[in-house]
Design an enzyme around this catalytic site. Structure first.
Site, PDB file in Angstrom:
ATOM      1  CE  LYS A 242      -8.359  11.408  76.918  1.00  0.00           C
ATOM      2  NZ  LYS A 242      -8.971  12.004  78.110  1.00  0.00           N
TER       3      LYS A 242
ATOM      4  CG  ASP B  71     -10.335  15.577  78.875  1.00  0.00           C
ATOM      5  OD1 ASP B  71     -11.434  15.360  78.337  1.00  0.00           O
ATOM      6  OD2 ASP B  71      -9.346  14.826  78.724  1.00  0.00           O
TER       7      ASP B  71
ATOM      8  N   GLY C 206      -4.871  13.944  92.944  1.00  0.00           N
ATOM      9  CA  GLY C 206      -4.229  13.267  91.825  1.00  0.00           C
ATOM     10  C   GLY C 206      -3.277  14.207  91.106  1.00  0.00           C
TER      11      GLY C 206
ATOM     12  NE  ARG D 271      -1.154   6.428  95.016  1.00  0.00           N
ATOM     13  CZ  ARG D 271      -1.557   5.366  94.372  1.00  0.00           C
ATOM     14  NH1 ARG D 271      -2.237   4.439  95.002  1.00  0.00           N
ATOM     15  NH2 ARG D 271      -1.299   5.190  93.093  1.00  0.00           N
TER      16      ARG D 271
HETATM   17  P1  ATR Z   1      -2.786   9.165  83.555  1.00  0.00           P
HETATM   18  O1  ATR Z   1      -2.464   7.999  82.721  1.00  0.00           O
HETATM   19  O2  ATR Z   1      -4.094   9.806  83.278  1.00  0.00           O
HETATM   20  O3  ATR Z   1      -1.691  10.162  83.734  1.00  0.00           O
HETATM   21  P2  ATR Z   1      -2.087   8.017  85.976  1.00  0.00           P
HETATM   22  O4  ATR Z   1      -0.711   8.467  85.758  1.00  0.00           O
HETATM   23  O5  ATR Z   1      -2.406   6.584  86.139  1.00  0.00           O
HETATM   24  O6  ATR Z   1      -3.076   8.545  84.934  1.00  0.00           O
HETATM   25  O7  ATR Z   1      -2.572   8.847  87.208  1.00  0.00           O
HETATM   26  C1  ATR Z   1      -3.617   8.497  87.956  1.00  0.00           C
HETATM   27  C2  ATR Z   1      -3.592   9.337  89.233  1.00  0.00           C
HETATM   28  O8  ATR Z   1      -4.398   8.672  90.173  1.00  0.00           O
HETATM   29  C3  ATR Z   1      -2.220   9.482  89.845  1.00  0.00           C
HETATM   30  O9  ATR Z   1      -2.121  10.774  90.409  1.00  0.00           O
HETATM   31  C4  ATR Z   1      -2.215   8.413  90.946  1.00  0.00           C
HETATM   32  O10 ATR Z   1      -1.407   8.722  92.046  1.00  0.00           O
HETATM   33  P3  ATR Z   1       0.185   8.496  92.011  1.00  0.00           P
HETATM   34  O11 ATR Z   1       0.737   9.457  91.022  1.00  0.00           O
HETATM   35  O12 ATR Z   1       0.630   8.815  93.393  1.00  0.00           O
HETATM   36  O13 ATR Z   1       0.374   7.067  91.596  1.00  0.00           O
HETATM   37  C5  ATR Z   1      -3.652   8.473  91.366  1.00  0.00           C
HETATM   38  N1  ATR Z   1      -4.137   7.268  92.016  1.00  0.00           N
HETATM   39  C6  ATR Z   1      -4.434   6.072  91.454  1.00  0.00           C
HETATM   40  N2  ATR Z   1      -4.917   5.199  92.369  1.00  0.00           N
HETATM   41  C7  ATR Z   1      -4.941   5.867  93.548  1.00  0.00           C
HETATM   42  C8  ATR Z   1      -5.346   5.533  94.886  1.00  0.00           C
HETATM   43  N3  ATR Z   1      -5.820   4.336  95.195  1.00  0.00           N
HETATM   44  N4  ATR Z   1      -5.214   6.482  95.834  1.00  0.00           N
HETATM   45  C9  ATR Z   1      -4.727   7.708  95.543  1.00  0.00           C
HETATM   46  N5  ATR Z   1      -4.331   8.087  94.313  1.00  0.00           N
HETATM   47  C10 ATR Z   1      -4.439   7.193  93.331  1.00  0.00           C
END
Ligand code: ATR
Length: 277
Positions: free
Chosen positions: A69, A105, A130, A155
């Site tokens: 993407k 999306d 998230g 987080r």
């Molecule tokens: P993308 O590639 O779509 O941007 P990403 O950056 O991997 O995806 O983001 C995934 C989201 O899920 C993030 O907000 C991540 O939180 P952090 O930014 O704090 O890392 C969140 N995420 C993934 N695993 C998690 C978990 N076990 N608990 C809470 N948040 C989680």
């Protein structure tokens, strides 16, 4: 010759897009073909080359899924505002050799919640968990749905805060960490847009965010009762849903954009739904 479309991703074996677009085409009487392309992971420029080959062969549009993407965003000649905020493109249209990038999306998600699940967001308290790509894609359409309050919890608080600052939309949009949610009371809608469910994990969300009369929405689909949905159900939430409706609705948006005719989604969603219990 019929117009040709594709979905590109890697891995891509699991994709439901050909089935969905095939059903849309049948229902609307549109003459098109829809193929699956496993995009090259490296070198980085190879993705654009694959897209260009498809255009040269007469391709009219593509759906884009992980992990491409961002690369689709980078190669687009024009991008919609929501694609720009998301920094990601999930659908492309090819016109006179130009690549137009969109991101459906978020609109697909809002449509599933408001139309299919009958839960209008206007005036409601909405919580997005998230701050990754899924939330970036959802933000503008969520704001357009005019919730009274939209909270982004993550987080890493800085990621959520920088999204809020980018939009600068006043008090109705705020960012917080999970601990702060403890004192915020229940929300009408809680959307798990983290990637936690993909690995069977649960974001550290307190049960107090759920309202029995509210809705808990899991972006992942086909995974049954994820830890997030189980937590919501145990908190007494009546309305729980996974992302199958969003998947079909974002496809319907792309189909409408490409073909100028909107397909019906209900039968397709029903066909793809895996019962949650
Ligand atoms: P993308 O590639 O779509 O941007 P990403 O950056 O991997 O995806 O983001 C995934 C989201 O899920 C993030 O907000 C991540 O939180 P952090 O930014 O704090 O890392 C969140 N995420 C993934 N695993 C998690 C978990 N076990 N608990 C809470 N948040 C989680």
């Amino acid at each position: 010759m019929s117009d040709s479309y594709a979905v590109i991703g890697n891995p891509i074996g699991h994709t439901k897009s050909p089935l969905i677009h095939g059903l849309f085409a049948q229902e609307t009487g549109q003459d098109l073909t829809y193929v699956v392309i496993e995009g090259p992971l490296e070198p980085a420029q190879a993705f654009a080359g694959t897209v260009r080959n498809f255009i040269a062969a007469g391709g009219k549009g593509m759906n884009v899924t992980a992990p491409f993407k961002l690369q689709a965003f980078a190669m687009a000649d024009e991008r919609s505002e929501r694609a720009t905020l998301a920094g990601a493109v999930n659908a492309m249209k090819f016109h006179h050799g130009r690549v137009i990038g969109e991101n459906f999306d978020g609109v697909g998600l809002v449509r599933d919640i408001e139309v299919n699940l009958h839960q209008p967001m206007a005036g409601k308290r909405v919580l997005l968990l998230g701050a990754g790509g899924a939330v970036r894609g959802a933000l503008l359409p969520f704001m357009a749905a005019r919730p009274a309050q939209l909270v982004i919890a993550n987080r890493h608080l800085d990621k959520a805060t920088s999204l809020v600052e980018q939009l600068a939309s006043g008090d109705s949009l705020t960012a917080c960490g999970y601990a702060e949610l403890e004192s915020m009371g229940p929300f009408d809608l809680v959307v798990n847009a983290t990637s936690a469910s993909l690995t069977g994990q649960l974001p550290p969300v307190p049960q107090s965010v759920f309202s029995p009369h509210g809705t808990a929405y899991e972006l992942a689909y086909g995974k049954g009762l994820t830890p997030f949905l189980r937590l919501a159900r145990d908190a007494g939430v009546q309305g729980i849903a996974d992302g199958v409706g969003m998947l079909v609705e974002q496809a319907a948006e792309a189909f409408t954009w490409w073909r100028g005719v909107r397909p019906e989604t209900r039968a397709v969603i029903d066909r793809l739904t895996v019962p949650l219990n």
